[in-house]
Design a protein around this motif. Structure first.
Motif, PDB file in Angstrom:
ATOM      1  N   ARG A  91      41.620  37.576  47.900  1.00 49.77           N
ATOM      2  CA  ARG A  91      41.801  37.787  46.468  1.00 49.77           C
ATOM      3  C   ARG A  91      40.459  37.599  45.780  1.00 49.77           C
ATOM      4  O   ARG A  91      39.583  36.900  46.288  1.00 49.77           O
ATOM      5  CB  ARG A  91      42.814  36.799  45.872  1.00 49.77           C
ATOM      6  N   ALA A  92      40.315  38.210  44.603  1.00 45.15           N
ATOM      7  CA  ALA A  92      39.080  38.076  43.841  1.00 45.15           C
ATOM      8  C   ALA A  92      39.399  38.183  42.359  1.00 45.15           C
ATOM      9  O   ALA A  92      40.338  38.884  41.961  1.00 45.15           O
ATOM     10  CB  ALA A  92      38.058  39.132  44.253  1.00 45.15           C
ATOM     11  N   GLY A  93      38.625  37.478  41.532  1.00 44.51           N
ATOM     12  CA  GLY A  93      38.836  37.519  40.095  1.00 44.51           C
ATOM     13  C   GLY A  93      37.565  37.198  39.343  1.00 44.51           C
ATOM     14  O   GLY A  93      36.743  36.393  39.792  1.00 44.51           O
ATOM     15  N   LEU A  94      37.389  37.842  38.175  1.00 45.50           N
ATOM     16  CA  LEU A  94      36.226  37.632  37.327  1.00 45.50           C
ATOM     17  C   LEU A  94      36.539  36.595  36.250  1.00 45.50           C
ATOM     18  O   LEU A  94      37.688  36.452  35.824  1.00 45.50           O
ATOM     19  CB  LEU A  94      35.813  38.945  36.658  1.00 45.50           C
ATOM     20  N   VAL A  95      35.490  35.929  35.778  1.00 43.93           N
ATOM     21  CA  VAL A  95      35.657  34.945  34.720  1.00 43.93           C
ATOM     22  C   VAL A  95      34.368  34.894  33.903  1.00 43.93           C
ATOM     23  O   VAL A  95      33.277  35.150  34.420  1.00 43.93           O
ATOM     24  CB  VAL A  95      35.994  33.552  35.300  1.00 43.93           C
ATOM     25  N   PRO A 219      30.811  39.956  32.806  1.00 41.46           N
ATOM     26  CA  PRO A 219      31.411  38.775  33.440  1.00 41.46           C
ATOM     27  C   PRO A 219      30.322  37.815  33.899  1.00 41.46           C
ATOM     28  O   PRO A 219      29.185  38.210  34.173  1.00 41.46           O
ATOM     29  CB  PRO A 219      32.185  39.355  34.627  1.00 41.46           C
ATOM     30  N   ALA A 220      30.678  36.547  34.002  1.00 41.99           N
ATOM     31  CA  ALA A 220      29.702  35.534  34.413  1.00 41.99           C
ATOM     32  C   ALA A 220      29.796  35.202  35.894  1.00 41.99           C
ATOM     33  O   ALA A 220      28.783  34.969  36.547  1.00 41.99           O
ATOM     34  CB  ALA A 220      29.890  34.263  33.590  1.00 41.99           C
ATOM     35  N   GLU A 221      31.011  35.150  36.443  1.00 44.53           N
ATOM     36  CA  GLU A 221      31.201  34.754  37.839  1.00 44.53           C
ATOM     37  C   GLU A 221      32.309  35.572  38.467  1.00 44.53           C
ATOM     38  O   GLU A 221      33.250  36.004  37.780  1.00 44.53           O
ATOM     39  CB  GLU A 221      31.558  33.260  37.939  1.00 44.53           C
ATOM     40  N   LEU A 222      32.188  35.752  39.777  1.00 43.22           N
ATOM     41  CA  LEU A 222      33.234  36.383  40.570  1.00 43.22           C
ATOM     42  C   LEU A 222      33.698  35.369  41.613  1.00 43.22           C
ATOM     43  O   LEU A 222      32.912  34.950  42.466  1.00 43.22           O
ATOM     44  CB  LEU A 222      32.721  37.650  41.261  1.00 43.22           C
ATOM     45  N   HIS A 223      34.946  34.948  41.507  1.00 37.71           N
ATOM     46  CA  HIS A 223      35.511  34.012  42.475  1.00 37.71           C
ATOM     47  C   HIS A 223      36.280  34.805  43.524  1.00 37.71           C
ATOM     48  O   HIS A 223      37.117  35.649  43.186  1.00 37.71           O
ATOM     49  CB  HIS A 223      36.436  33.015  41.787  1.00 37.71           C
ATOM     50  N   VAL A 224      35.988  34.505  44.791  1.00 37.87           N
ATOM     51  CA  VAL A 224      36.589  35.242  45.903  1.00 37.87           C
ATOM     52  C   VAL A 224      37.257  34.251  46.842  1.00 37.87           C
ATOM     53  O   VAL A 224      36.633  33.273  47.273  1.00 37.87           O
ATOM     54  CB  VAL A 224      35.534  36.057  46.680  1.00 37.87           C
ATOM     55  N   GLN A 225      38.518  34.485  47.136  1.00 37.18           N
ATOM     56  CA  GLN A 225      39.212  33.690  48.157  1.00 37.18           C
ATOM     57  C   GLN A 225      39.156  34.458  49.461  1.00 37.18           C
ATOM     58  O   GLN A 225      39.525  35.639  49.522  1.00 37.18           O
ATOM     59  CB  GLN A 225      40.659  33.430  47.753  1.00 37.18           C
ATOM     60  N   ILE A 226      38.704  33.791  50.520  1.00 36.56           N
ATOM     61  CA  ILE A 226      38.490  34.454  51.797  1.00 36.56           C
ATOM     62  C   ILE A 226      39.284  33.753  52.892  1.00 36.56           C
ATOM     63  O   ILE A 226      39.826  32.668  52.695  1.00 36.56           O
ATOM     64  CB  ILE A 226      36.991  34.452  52.183  1.00 36.56           C
ATOM     65  N   GLU A 227      39.340  34.399  54.038  1.00 36.18           N
ATOM     66  CA  GLU A 227      39.939  33.778  55.209  1.00 36.18           C
ATOM     67  C   GLU A 227      38.952  32.772  55.797  1.00 36.18           C
ATOM     68  O   GLU A 227      37.734  32.914  55.638  1.00 36.18           O
ATOM     69  CB  GLU A 227      40.287  34.839  56.257  1.00 36.18           C
ATOM     70  N   VAL A 228      39.490  31.738  56.453  1.00 39.80           N
ATOM     71  CA  VAL A 228      38.631  30.737  57.081  1.00 39.80           C
ATOM     72  C   VAL A 228      37.764  31.407  58.140  1.00 39.80           C
ATOM     73  O   VAL A 228      38.259  32.155  58.984  1.00 39.80           O
ATOM     74  CB  VAL A 228      39.475  29.613  57.713  1.00 39.80           C
ATOM     75  N   GLY A 229      36.467  31.161  58.072  1.00 38.59           N
ATOM     76  CA  GLY A 229      35.535  31.728  59.042  1.00 38.59           C
ATOM     77  C   GLY A 229      34.879  33.013  58.586  1.00 38.59           C
ATOM     78  O   GLY A 229      33.970  33.512  59.250  1.00 38.59           O
TER      79      GLY A 229
END
Length: 396
Positions: A91-95, A219-229
């Motif tokens: 998943r990814a989202g801007l803030v 946007p200021a930041e992009l947060h990305v949720q990734i798989e472990v590794g």
């Protein structure tokens, strides 16, 4: 070996009591090491639950001649869609922080000059995928979706602490908040944010709404949720996906390979548990030495008879050492098995993942033999020094 085997099995009750000390010592050692490794695994999982699955991307910056920082790049508005195509991205989202030009954020449109001034919650713009990317949870209502963002709807989601400040705890009556004199419909309240915790103190609006209403430029930041590794791969490919011609314009905060705090905690736990295990093992070894020494004292007549029939000092010493080693081996095997079973059983009851190096279980069983040999050394030497004539007369 034959004589030693007879000596070990001649008194079953004594064998059980002698072996019990080694069993408890070895089992304690295996249990303590197993729990240390399992606890370290649990700590590692807690650290990795967030840190190893999160990446934050921001525009790179440089300092000008006056010392002020200046961004050298911009995150594209469709950055989440670009990185979603990468392997390992979930998943990814801007803030972005929103400058409301000093306008008050209130839950009522009344401007009372005599009222006490209160600190207004911050206003933050976010894309529809941000909540999932930072592992937030909706307490009530819902988070805005891509449709709200595309249309620039005047809707807002409140962090739980911001909702308390504004006196809003439910959204079924479609409450509104006011940024200046413009109303925004509150559609949800969030909590449980594991990353970017300042969202809980903020009023969150869609990105396009912030562009239209407050002139948000990027946007200021992009947060990305990734798989472990996947941290190394995603951190290398994400800047290219965002801007193939200038990937150096972005900085990536990727999960570190290891945490020094995590390593220190694990080391401390290992030392504590290992110390307890060694102490328990020493207690078991002293038990073997004590019982073996008592056996020597009780078998003085037998020792004298063997010496009279031609057994040398070395033969007597070897017999008692072998007896102690066999007792230690039996205790080691039983204790190691019980220790492994205890680690697995307790871990399953607690819902943990049991972790135990197989070499620990094997080494602990062999360690029982070593403990038996060490514990039997003095009693064996004592037995070998008994003179035949003194032993036959019943002396010591």
């Amino acid at each position: 070996m034959v004589e030693a085997s007879y000596g070990v099995g001649a008194r079953p009750s004594r064998l059980v009591m002698t072996t019990l000390g080694t069993v408890l010592g070895i089992a304690s050692l295996v249990v303590t090491i197993g729990f240390a490794q399992t606890a370290a695994g649990q700590i590692s999982n807690q650290f990795d639950a967030v840190s190893a699955t999160q990446i934050m991307i921001a525009p790179a910056s440089t300092r000008n001649s006056s010392g002020a920082e200046r961004a050298t790049g911009r995150l594209p508005w469709d950055a989440p869609e670009r990185v979603d195509r990468l392997a390992g991205v979930e998943r990814a989202g801007l803030v972005a922080d929103v400058d409301v030009a000093g306008q008050a954020v209130t839950s009522v449109p009344v401007n009372d000059p005599s009222a006490a001034q209160t600190l207004s919650p911050a206003v933050i713009a976010a894309s529809s995928g941000l909540l999932a990317a930072v592992r937030g949870q909706v307490v009530t209502g819902r988070f805005f979706d891509a449709g709200h963002d595309e249309r620039g709807d005047r809707v807002a989601v409140l962090g739980e602490r911001a909702a308390d400040t504004l006196g809003i705890n439910r959204v079924d009556s479609q409450p509104s908040i006011f940024i200046g004199e413009v109303s925004y419909t509150v559609i949800g309240i969030i909590d449980g944010v594991e990353r970017r915790a300042n969202l809980l103190d903020a009023v969150i609006v869609p990105l396009n709404t912030a562009r239209v209403q407050f002139g948000l430029t990027a946007p200021a930041e992009l947060h990305v949720q990734i798989e472990v590794g996947a941290g190394t791969l995603v951190s290398r490919q994400a800047p290219i996906a965002l801007d193939p011609s200038a990937p150096e314009n972005f900085t990536v905060q990727a999960p570190a390979a290891a945490s020094s705090l995590q390593d220190n905690i694990q080391a401390d736990i290992n030392i504590v548990f290992l110390t307890l295990g060694i102490l328990a093992l020493l207690a078991g070894g002293l038990g073997i030495a004590n019982v073996t020494l008592l056996s020597v004292m009780e078998r003085v007549g037998e020792i004298g008879l063997r010496r009279a029939l031609g057994a040398t000092r070395r033969d007597i010493a070897r017999q008692f050492i072998v007896e102690s080693a066999v007792i230690g081996l039996l205790g080691g095997l039983i204790g190691s098995a019980l220790g492994v079973f205890a680690v697995v059983a307790v871990s399953l009851l607690q819902g943990w993942t049991p972790i135990l190096d197989p070499f620990v279980a094997i080494g602990a069983a062999l360690l029982g033999t070593v403990v038996g040999l060490a514990a039997g050394a003095y009693p064996a030497m004592r037995a070998s020094n008994i003179e035949p004539i003194t032993a036959l007369r019943g002396g010591t």
